[in-house]
Design an enzyme around this catalytic site. Structure first.
Site, PDB file in Angstrom:
ATOM      1  N   ASP A 147       0.813  -0.845  -0.216  1.00 19.35           N
ATOM      2  CA  ASP A 147      -0.046   0.283   0.375  1.00 19.35           C
ATOM      3  C   ASP A 147       1.074   1.110   0.147  1.00 19.35           C
ATOM      4  OD1 ASP A 147      -2.330   1.677   0.353  1.00 19.35           O
ATOM      5  OD2 ASP A 147      -2.679   1.691   2.393  1.00 19.35           O
ATOM      6  N   GLN A 257      -2.246  -5.382   5.705  1.00 20.35           N
ATOM      7  CA  GLN A 257      -2.876  -4.309   6.925  1.00 20.35           C
ATOM      8  C   GLN A 257      -3.802  -4.525   8.349  1.00 20.35           C
ATOM      9  OE1 GLN A 257      -3.592  -1.983   3.503  1.00 20.35           O
ATOM     10  NE2 GLN A 257      -1.804  -0.006   4.490  1.00 20.35           N
ATOM     11  N   ASP A 289      -2.050   9.182   9.851  1.00 23.87           N
ATOM     12  CA  ASP A 289      -3.234   8.811   9.109  1.00 23.87           C
ATOM     13  C   ASP A 289      -4.059   7.760   9.604  1.00 23.87           C
ATOM     14  OD1 ASP A 289      -2.402   7.128   6.524  1.00 23.87           O
ATOM     15  OD2 ASP A 289      -2.908   5.341   7.564  1.00 23.87           O
ATOM     16  N   GLU A 331      -5.504  13.570   9.168  1.00 24.91           N
ATOM     17  CA  GLU A 331      -5.955  13.019   8.106  1.00 24.91           C
ATOM     18  C   GLU A 331      -6.331  11.570   7.934  1.00 24.91           C
ATOM     19  OE1 GLU A 331      -6.312  10.060   4.571  1.00 24.91           O
ATOM     20  OE2 GLU A 331      -5.156   9.095   6.323  1.00 24.91           O
ATOM     21  N   HIS A 395      -1.760  12.218  -2.476  1.00 27.46           N
ATOM     22  CA  HIS A 395      -1.183  10.679  -3.553  1.00 27.46           C
ATOM     23  C   HIS A 395      -2.842   9.937  -3.408  1.00 27.46           C
ATOM     24  CE1 HIS A 395      -1.498   9.208   1.008  1.00 27.46           C
ATOM     25  NE2 HIS A 395      -1.432   8.459   0.554  1.00 27.46           N
ATOM     26  N   ARG A 512      -5.211   4.116  -7.527  1.00 26.99           N
ATOM     27  CA  ARG A 512      -4.379   5.556  -7.589  1.00 26.99           C
ATOM     28  C   ARG A 512      -2.401   5.647  -7.516  1.00 26.99           C
ATOM     29  NH1 ARG A 512      -5.250   3.971  -1.269  1.00 26.99           N
ATOM     30  NH2 ARG A 512      -4.342   2.179  -1.586  1.00 26.99           N
TER      31      ARG A 512
END
Ligand code: GLC
Ligand code: GLC
Length: 637
Positions: A147, A257, A289, A331, A395, A512
């Site tokens: 990721d 994750q 994050d 974020e 991003h 992405r």
């Protein structure tokens, strides 16, 4: 019954005495004294945050001692120059509100090969005017799909492909010497499945048994899946992944994750140690994050729970003790009501502004500024000790996270409107200038987000002559609304989409990557040629950066809305008391006129700071396609 204040005092005395008795404190009296005085000042806040999370446990005081021992050890290791910075920033806590602040973000490998290569880019960063550099995740992570590094296998080792810890420290010091603050991620919601803690947890090590959310069967995962949102539905349905041995583990994002379990105080302590180590590398701003996801409770959406805020505020209180100059940037790409809840001097002093970002693209597609104007007037101004980070794109994908309640006031229905925006940006809408790619197209819910570089979403790929003006328009808003602007490096020279990710099996399933192109030496080499497309964009942007940094009205974050009397023209004022700059921005490819009436309280003429030309306001104002004006209304003429 003891009063709360008395209880705090007793805990503080107990914890301080225990810490003072440790050999580390005895061996370093001076450091201990400095730490103890910081502890004195901030312990009550730390306790106030941690008590609701872990205070009911019989071992709460032991936990506090252990946590603060981690804090003291980090303080001992904190380099002298960072301790000096700590003092400096405490004297000037609003340093980040300066109009000279300008952010950039890049991947180390894609932009410069490795950390040593990045060192050589510092002169360019200075040329552009950067004072803040966010380096995308650079710690050890699994080979193949990680990721983009957001699956960390060790927070103490740099990904060997990028360099070493020593390289990182050298870079951080070099950046700081040039007035550029290093920004790194704190990926604290999850680790990779290759992290030592994850391995120990699966292997049955009792110390790590409760570090993650592991389940023997589907009973609880099924119950949670009733209410949680799917973040990466292409990767796995629901929020869980199955292990080879049949068990299930909580994985909000990808299967590799693994979400950490913050209801276990040992997780908090362990991650606090990693956080302070990252601080001591010279990180001045920590990008927090995926903040929304860190706390879970059955029967809820498991996003934005009050305890998620408590966890962050507790980390923040610890930072005030052990690495005080470091700030947090949130974020949270969620509903705007939830985004602001992470922003406060005690929690995250900075936050991405995903609403402004999404609405910039919305206005470009609809040629109407209604939603953006409303957001600026109703949702922009923050506590003056905090700040937005305003950006055109990141991003990540672009998601349409505006509030349906806001939209309906303007007669816009959220669901069909989002469908339109998706079609517009992924080239399923005739006449669209955009060349985006869908991300996580979810037919079950009708959800979809979009990928694409700023250049490709504005028409550069088709050679649309208006594309540079669109790029400048978007950036002009990010630069002038108040808060810190953040440029995705490469966008300032118009870097288009890069479809080569489709050939890489580790990236092919994640669109992405289309908007994470490598630094293009040829585009950058044209940046000073005014006749070239990159030159047009770069020179225009540089002009805005220069004007902005030279004028104090652009400092801080407050703005006042200005209704320009034209549905395609955005308006707002920076500065107060007649000493303001009036910003007008035409979001359409047609010339637009603003009627004289709206300027009745303005001077008769004003200089546009961007072009240097004098504009008369008495007969109203004509704006060229995509034109932006920064009208200097400071001196009444
Ligand atoms: C953040 C990152 C995103 C990543 C996710 C999981 O949202 O910006 O790139 O996929 O967290 O770490
Ligand atoms: C979701 C998450 C956000 C993350 C993004 C990655 O929008 O809310 O945190 O950055 O997915 O695509």
């Amino acid at each position: 019954m003891l009063s709360v204040a008395h209880q705090v005092q007793l805990s503080q005395q107990h914890v301080t005495a225990q810490l003072a008795a440790r050999p580390a404190a005895k061996a370093a009296r001076k450091a201990w004294k400095a730490f103890a005085s910081r502890l004195d000042a901030h312990f009550p806040t730390l306790l106030q945050e941690l008590a609701p999370l872990y205070g009911a446990r019989p071992d709460f005081l032991d936990f506090l001692v252990e946590l603060l021992a981690v804090g003291f050890d980090a303080w001992l290791e904190r380099p002298a120059d960072l301790q000096a910075l700590d003092l400096q920033r405490e004297k000037n806590p609003r340093w980040f509100q300066s109009q000279k602040m300008l952010g950039g973000v890049c991947y180390v490998d894609l932009y410069a090969g490795n950390l040593k290569g990045l060192l050589k880019q510092i002169p360019y960063f200075k040329e552009l005017g950067l004072t803040y550099l966010h380096l995308m995740p650079l710690f050890k992570c699994p080979d193949g799909n990680s990721d983009g590094g957001y699956a960390v296998s060790s927070y103490r080792e740099v990904n060997p492909a990028l360099g070493t810890m020593a390289d990182l420290q050298t870079l951080a010091a070099a950046l700081r010497a040039e007035g550029i603050s290093l920004v790194l991620d704190f990926i604290f919601n999850h680790t990779s499945d290759e992290h030592d803690w994850a391995r120990a947890c699966v292997a049955g090590d009792p110390q790590y048994a409760d570090f993650y959310y592991l389940f023997p069967d589907r009973t609880l995962p099924d119950a949670y899946d009733q209410t949680v949102r799917e973040i990466f539905p292409d990767q796995h349905p629901g929020a869980f992944s199955q292990l080879a041995d049949g068990r299930w583990v909580w994985t909000t994002f990808n299967s590799f994750q693994w979400d950490l379990n913050y209801s276990n105080p040992a997780v908090f302590t362990a991650m606090a140690g990693e956080m302070l180590a990252i601080a001591n590398l010279g990180t001045e701003i920590l990008r927090m994050d995926a903040v929304a996801f860190v706390w879970k409770r059955l029967g809820t959406v498991c996003e934005n729970l009050p305890e998620a805020h408590t966890v962050i505020r507790a980390f923040s209180a610890l930072v005030r003790i052990a690495a005080p100059s470091m700030l947090f940037k949130s974020e949270a790409i969620v509903h705007p009501d939830d985004v602001v809840k992470y922003i406060s001097p005690q929690e995250c002093q900075l936050s991405y502004n995903p609403l402004q970002m999404a609405l910039l693209w919305n206005s470009l597609a609809t040629r109407e500024v209604n939603l953006l104007q409303q957001a600026l007037e109703q949702r922009h101004n923050l506590d003056p000790d905090t700040s937005w980070v305003n950006y055109v794109r990141s991003h990540d994908d672009i998601g349409w996270t505006f509030a349906d309640e806001d939209a309906i006031q303007l007669g816009i229905h959220g669901f069909p409107h989002r469908q339109f925006l998706n079609r517009f940006y992924v080239n399923r809408f005739e006449g669209s200038f955009a060349r985006g790619v869908p991300f996580q197209d979810n037919p079950a819910t009708g959800d979809c987000r979009i990928s694409g570089t700023c250049a490709s979403l504005t028409g550069i790929e088709q050679g649309d002559p208006l594309a540079p003006a669109r790029i400048l328009l978007l950036h002009s808003v990010a630069l002038s609304t108040g808060g810190m602007p953040l440029i995705y490096l490469g966008d300032e020279v118009g870097t288009p989409n890069d479809h080569s990710y489709l050939d890489d099996p580790a990236k092919a399933s994640d669109s992405r990557w289309v908007h994470r192109p490598a630094r293009s030496a040829s585009l950058y080499s044209q940046r000073n040629k005014k006749s070239s497309v990159p030159g047009q964009i770069y020179q225009g942007l540089r002009r805005m950066v220069e004007v902005r940094s030279s004028l104090e009205v652009f400092a801080g974050g407050q703005l006042t809305g200005f209704r320009a009397g034209n549905p395609s023209v955005l308006g707002y004022m920076r500065g107060k008391g007649g000493a303001h700059v009036l910003v007008l921005a035409n979001f359409s490819e047609q010339p637009q006129h603003c009627p004289a009436l709206v300027f009745s309280a303005q001077p008769k003429t004003a200089v546009d700071l961007l072009s240097g030309t004098v504009r008369s306001l008495r007969e109203g104002l004509a704006l060229a396609p995509y034109e932006v004006l920064w009208l200097d209304c400071r001196i009444s003429a």
